[in-house]
Design a protein around this motif. Structure first.
Motif, PDB file in Angstrom:
ATOM      1  N   VAL A 296      55.157  29.605  33.514  1.00 40.10           N
ATOM      2  CA  VAL A 296      54.709  30.782  34.266  1.00 40.10           C
ATOM      3  C   VAL A 296      54.406  31.932  33.302  1.00 40.10           C
ATOM      4  O   VAL A 296      55.239  32.299  32.471  1.00 40.10           O
ATOM      5  CB  VAL A 296      55.770  31.206  35.293  1.00 40.10           C
ATOM      6  N   ARG A 297      53.207  32.470  33.426  1.00 36.61           N
ATOM      7  CA  ARG A 297      52.797  33.608  32.577  1.00 36.61           C
ATOM      8  C   ARG A 297      52.726  34.904  33.382  1.00 36.61           C
ATOM      9  O   ARG A 297      53.032  35.964  32.871  1.00 36.61           O
ATOM     10  CB  ARG A 297      51.404  33.334  31.982  1.00 36.61           C
ATOM     11  N   GLN A 298      52.227  34.820  34.594  1.00 36.59           N
ATOM     12  CA  GLN A 298      52.101  36.007  35.448  1.00 36.59           C
ATOM     13  C   GLN A 298      52.847  35.738  36.744  1.00 36.59           C
ATOM     14  O   GLN A 298      52.668  34.670  37.352  1.00 36.59           O
ATOM     15  CB  GLN A 298      50.626  36.317  35.739  1.00 36.59           C
ATOM     16  N   ASP A 299      53.671  36.694  37.185  1.00 37.01           N
ATOM     17  CA  ASP A 299      54.483  36.525  38.390  1.00 37.01           C
ATOM     18  C   ASP A 299      54.801  37.915  38.929  1.00 37.01           C
ATOM     19  O   ASP A 299      55.624  38.630  38.373  1.00 37.01           O
ATOM     20  CB  ASP A 299      55.763  35.763  38.038  1.00 37.01           C
ATOM     21  N   ALA A 300      54.115  38.297  39.977  1.00 42.09           N
ATOM     22  CA  ALA A 300      54.253  39.652  40.517  1.00 42.09           C
ATOM     23  C   ALA A 300      54.042  39.588  42.020  1.00 42.09           C
ATOM     24  O   ALA A 300      54.044  38.498  42.611  1.00 42.09           O
ATOM     25  CB  ALA A 300      53.229  40.580  39.847  1.00 42.09           C
ATOM     26  N   VAL A 301      53.902  40.739  42.660  1.00 44.07           N
ATOM     27  CA  VAL A 301      53.597  40.771  44.091  1.00 44.07           C
ATOM     28  C   VAL A 301      52.376  41.648  44.326  1.00 44.07           C
ATOM     29  O   VAL A 301      52.217  42.696  43.697  1.00 44.07           O
ATOM     30  CB  VAL A 301      54.789  41.285  44.943  1.00 44.07           C
ATOM     31  N   VAL A 302      51.524  41.179  45.239  1.00 46.28           N
ATOM     32  CA  VAL A 302      50.291  41.905  45.555  1.00 46.28           C
ATOM     33  C   VAL A 302      50.612  43.315  46.064  1.00 46.28           C
ATOM     34  O   VAL A 302      49.830  44.251  45.871  1.00 46.28           O
ATOM     35  CB  VAL A 302      49.467  41.101  46.588  1.00 46.28           C
ATOM     36  N   ALA A 303      51.770  43.465  46.707  1.00 50.37           N
ATOM     37  CA  ALA A 303      52.160  44.783  47.229  1.00 50.37           C
ATOM     38  C   ALA A 303      52.267  45.833  46.136  1.00 50.37           C
ATOM     39  O   ALA A 303      52.273  47.033  46.437  1.00 50.37           O
ATOM     40  CB  ALA A 303      53.492  44.664  47.972  1.00 50.37           C
ATOM     41  N   ASP A 304      52.324  45.418  44.866  1.00 52.72           N
ATOM     42  CA  ASP A 304      52.420  46.375  43.764  1.00 52.72           C
ATOM     43  C   ASP A 304      51.072  46.961  43.342  1.00 52.72           C
ATOM     44  O   ASP A 304      51.028  47.778  42.412  1.00 52.72           O
ATOM     45  CB  ASP A 304      53.063  45.709  42.542  1.00 52.72           C
ATOM     46  N   MET A 305      49.995  46.571  43.983  1.00 56.12           N
ATOM     47  CA  MET A 305      48.695  47.122  43.597  1.00 56.12           C
ATOM     48  C   MET A 305      48.697  48.647  43.761  1.00 56.12           C
ATOM     49  O   MET A 305      49.229  49.183  44.727  1.00 56.12           O
ATOM     50  CB  MET A 305      47.552  46.520  44.424  1.00 56.12           C
ATOM     51  N   ILE A 306      48.068  49.339  42.808  1.00 51.77           N
ATOM     52  CA  ILE A 306      47.966  50.810  42.876  1.00 51.77           C
ATOM     53  C   ILE A 306      47.045  51.212  44.025  1.00 51.77           C
ATOM     54  O   ILE A 306      47.395  52.046  44.853  1.00 51.77           O
ATOM     55  CB  ILE A 306      47.468  51.359  41.524  1.00 51.77           C
ATOM     56  N   TRP A 307      45.836  50.640  44.064  1.00 50.31           N
ATOM     57  CA  TRP A 307      44.961  50.750  45.233  1.00 50.31           C
ATOM     58  C   TRP A 307      45.209  49.512  46.079  1.00 50.31           C
ATOM     59  O   TRP A 307      45.014  48.384  45.594  1.00 50.31           O
ATOM     60  CB  TRP A 307      43.488  50.756  44.832  1.00 50.31           C
ATOM     61  N   ASN A 308      45.611  49.672  47.338  1.00 49.49           N
ATOM     62  CA  ASN A 308      45.738  48.505  48.201  1.00 49.49           C
ATOM     63  C   ASN A 308      44.356  48.022  48.624  1.00 49.49           C
ATOM     64  O   ASN A 308      43.325  48.625  48.260  1.00 49.49           O
ATOM     65  CB  ASN A 308      46.658  48.806  49.391  1.00 49.49           C
ATOM     66  N   VAL A 309      44.307  46.923  49.372  1.00 48.30           N
ATOM     67  CA  VAL A 309      43.015  46.316  49.696  1.00 48.30           C
ATOM     68  C   VAL A 309      42.097  47.311  50.417  1.00 48.30           C
ATOM     69  O   VAL A 309      40.912  47.432  50.088  1.00 48.30           O
ATOM     70  CB  VAL A 309      43.209  45.044  50.546  1.00 48.30           C
ATOM     71  N   ALA A 310      42.624  48.031  51.389  1.00 43.49           N
ATOM     72  CA  ALA A 310      41.793  48.993  52.132  1.00 43.49           C
ATOM     73  C   ALA A 310      41.248  50.067  51.199  1.00 43.49           C
ATOM     74  O   ALA A 310      40.073  50.460  51.300  1.00 43.49           O
ATOM     75  CB  ALA A 310      42.615  49.624  53.255  1.00 43.49           C
ATOM     76  N   GLU A 311      42.083  50.522  50.284  1.00 42.01           N
ATOM     77  CA  GLU A 311      41.640  51.563  49.345  1.00 42.01           C
ATOM     78  C   GLU A 311      40.626  51.021  48.343  1.00 42.01           C
ATOM     79  O   GLU A 311      39.684  51.730  47.960  1.00 42.01           O
ATOM     80  CB  GLU A 311      42.857  52.135  48.616  1.00 42.01           C
ATOM     81  N   VAL A 312      40.805  49.771  47.910  1.00 44.81           N
ATOM     82  CA  VAL A 312      39.832  49.160  46.993  1.00 44.81           C
ATOM     83  C   VAL A 312      38.446  49.134  47.640  1.00 44.81           C
ATOM     84  O   VAL A 312      37.435  49.520  47.028  1.00 44.81           O
ATOM     85  CB  VAL A 312      40.269  47.731  46.611  1.00 44.81           C
ATOM     86  N   ILE A 313      38.381  48.688  48.898  1.00 44.79           N
ATOM     87  CA  ILE A 313      37.085  48.607  49.590  1.00 44.79           C
ATOM     88  C   ILE A 313      36.504  50.009  49.775  1.00 44.79           C
ATOM     89  O   ILE A 313      35.315  50.247  49.530  1.00 44.79           O
ATOM     90  CB  ILE A 313      37.240  47.886  50.938  1.00 44.79           C
ATOM     91  N   ALA A 314      37.346  50.940  50.201  1.00 48.34           N
ATOM     92  CA  ALA A 314      36.865  52.311  50.427  1.00 48.34           C
ATOM     93  C   ALA A 314      36.361  52.939  49.126  1.00 48.34           C
ATOM     94  O   ALA A 314      35.292  53.570  49.103  1.00 48.34           O
ATOM     95  CB  ALA A 314      37.984  53.158  51.037  1.00 48.34           C
ATOM     96  N   GLU A 315      37.114  52.750  48.041  1.00 46.67           N
ATOM     97  CA  GLU A 315      36.684  53.306  46.749  1.00 46.67           C
ATOM     98  C   GLU A 315      35.365  52.680  46.289  1.00 46.67           C
ATOM     99  O   GLU A 315      34.476  53.374  45.790  1.00 46.67           O
ATOM    100  CB  GLU A 315      37.775  53.085  45.692  1.00 46.67           C
ATOM    101  N   ALA A 316      35.252  51.361  46.451  1.00 45.74           N
ATOM    102  CA  ALA A 316      34.006  50.693  46.051  1.00 45.74           C
ATOM    103  C   ALA A 316      32.824  51.233  46.851  1.00 45.74           C
ATOM    104  O   ALA A 316      31.720  51.415  46.311  1.00 45.74           O
ATOM    105  CB  ALA A 316      34.133  49.180  46.237  1.00 45.74           C
ATOM    106  N   SER A 317      33.055  51.524  48.124  1.00 42.80           N
ATOM    107  CA  SER A 317      31.959  51.973  48.993  1.00 42.80           C
ATOM    108  C   SER A 317      31.521  53.401  48.690  1.00 42.80           C
ATOM    109  O   SER A 317      30.507  53.855  49.212  1.00 42.80           O
ATOM    110  CB  SER A 317      32.369  51.847  50.465  1.00 42.80           C
ATOM    111  N   ARG A 318      32.287  54.110  47.871  1.00 39.42           N
ATOM    112  CA  ARG A 318      31.841  55.427  47.412  1.00 39.42           C
ATOM    113  C   ARG A 318      30.826  55.299  46.283  1.00 39.42           C
ATOM    114  O   ARG A 318      30.106  56.248  45.971  1.00 39.42           O
ATOM    115  CB  ARG A 318      33.041  56.247  46.914  1.00 39.42           C
ATOM    116  N   LEU A 319      30.804  54.119  45.652  1.00 42.44           N
ATOM    117  CA  LEU A 319      29.947  53.898  44.481  1.00 42.44           C
ATOM    118  C   LEU A 319      28.769  52.983  44.768  1.00 42.44           C
ATOM    119  O   LEU A 319      27.736  53.063  44.100  1.00 42.44           O
ATOM    120  CB  LEU A 319      30.790  53.295  43.349  1.00 42.44           C
ATOM    121  N   TRP A 320      28.950  52.045  45.720  1.00 43.87           N
ATOM    122  CA  TRP A 320      27.891  51.107  46.095  1.00 43.87           C
ATOM    123  C   TRP A 320      27.880  50.983  47.611  1.00 43.87           C
ATOM    124  O   TRP A 320      28.929  51.095  48.244  1.00 43.87           O
ATOM    125  CB  TRP A 320      28.164  49.704  45.527  1.00 43.87           C
TER     126      TRP A 320
END
Ligand code: MN
Length: 227
Positions: A162-186
């Motif tokens: 095992v090299r990487q082992d984490a939880v998705v909940a630790d993302m700085i931008w969550n999924v909703a924020e990732v999509i919203a941020e991307a939509s400000r640029l494209w």
């Protein structure tokens, strides 16, 4: 039907779990430094927000296929990531509206020529050659999804270690924020994939290495780095 001066390339498409129809890919966006521990291991400043880069759609490696060890690098790195697949789009989306555009999720690996990326950073040059090279984005089938985004474990092993082992909940931008941020640029659209960033533990791969990755509840992928 239009006439072309040579045959156009076939559309890039991915399998979808539970149905025969394929998911047609329009483009691939990626988030950089979306986990704090990975941002630190890359030498980043804790105050800097995540950011975007892109890969060409034809960099995707379909499930079951093995990417080649790429030319022009001596330091190929793995980055396991949750991938969001959109069924709709728009611009300037609110995070609350963004989750309604999710068709499903997949597991991806953002293969990176780390040596070329470091050289580009030093010179202030673009990342295309370090991130968007041929066969740089192995991905699983897409799992259709409704409801809250995945939050569970995200793991990658190389040759069983095992090299990487984490939880998705630790993302700085969550999924909703990732999509919203991307939509400000494209202006986003159906068929857009977004690689949402990798947790800590990135490291080198060699030809012959067996890579296995999974995101809890989403799926798994496995490939061998071809010579
Ligand atoms: Mn990445």
């Amino acid at each position: 039907m239009a006439d072309y001066v040579f045959a156009p390339p076939p559309p890039v498409a991915l399998p979808v779990e539970g149905q025969a129809a394929l998911y047609p890919v329009r483009r691939v966006l990626c988030v950089g430094r979306n986990y704090a521990a990975h941002r630190r291991e890359m030498g980043g400043d804790d105050r800097d927000p995540p950011f975007f880069f892109a890969k060409p759609a034809d960099a995707l490696v379909a499930p079951g296929a093995n990417p080649a060890y790429p030319p022009a690098t001596a330091n190929l790195h793995h980055e396991i990531e949750l991938v969001v697949a959109l069924k709709g789009g728009g611009a300037d989306l609110a995070p609350d509206a963004a989750l309604g555009l999710v068709y499903g999720y997949a597991v991806g690996v953002d293969l990176t020529r780390r040596d070329l990326q470091n050289a580009a950073k030093d010179k202030g040059q673009p990342w295309d050659a370090s991130k968007g090279f041929d066969q740089s984005a192995p991905i699983s089938a897409i799992r259709p999804w409704s409801g809250p985004p995945p939050q569970g474990r995200i793991r990658l092993a190389v040759n069983g270690a095992v090299r990487q082992d984490a939880v998705v909940a630790d993302m700085i931008w969550n999924v909703a924020e990732v999509i919203a941020e991307a939509s400000r640029l494209w202006r986003l659209a159906a068929g857009d994939l977004i690689f949402t960033g990798t947790p800590e533990g990135v490291g080198p791969l060699a030809a012959g290495d067996r890579v296995e990755g999974e995101v809890e509840g989403v799926g798994a992928l496995a490939f061998t780095v071809a010579a």
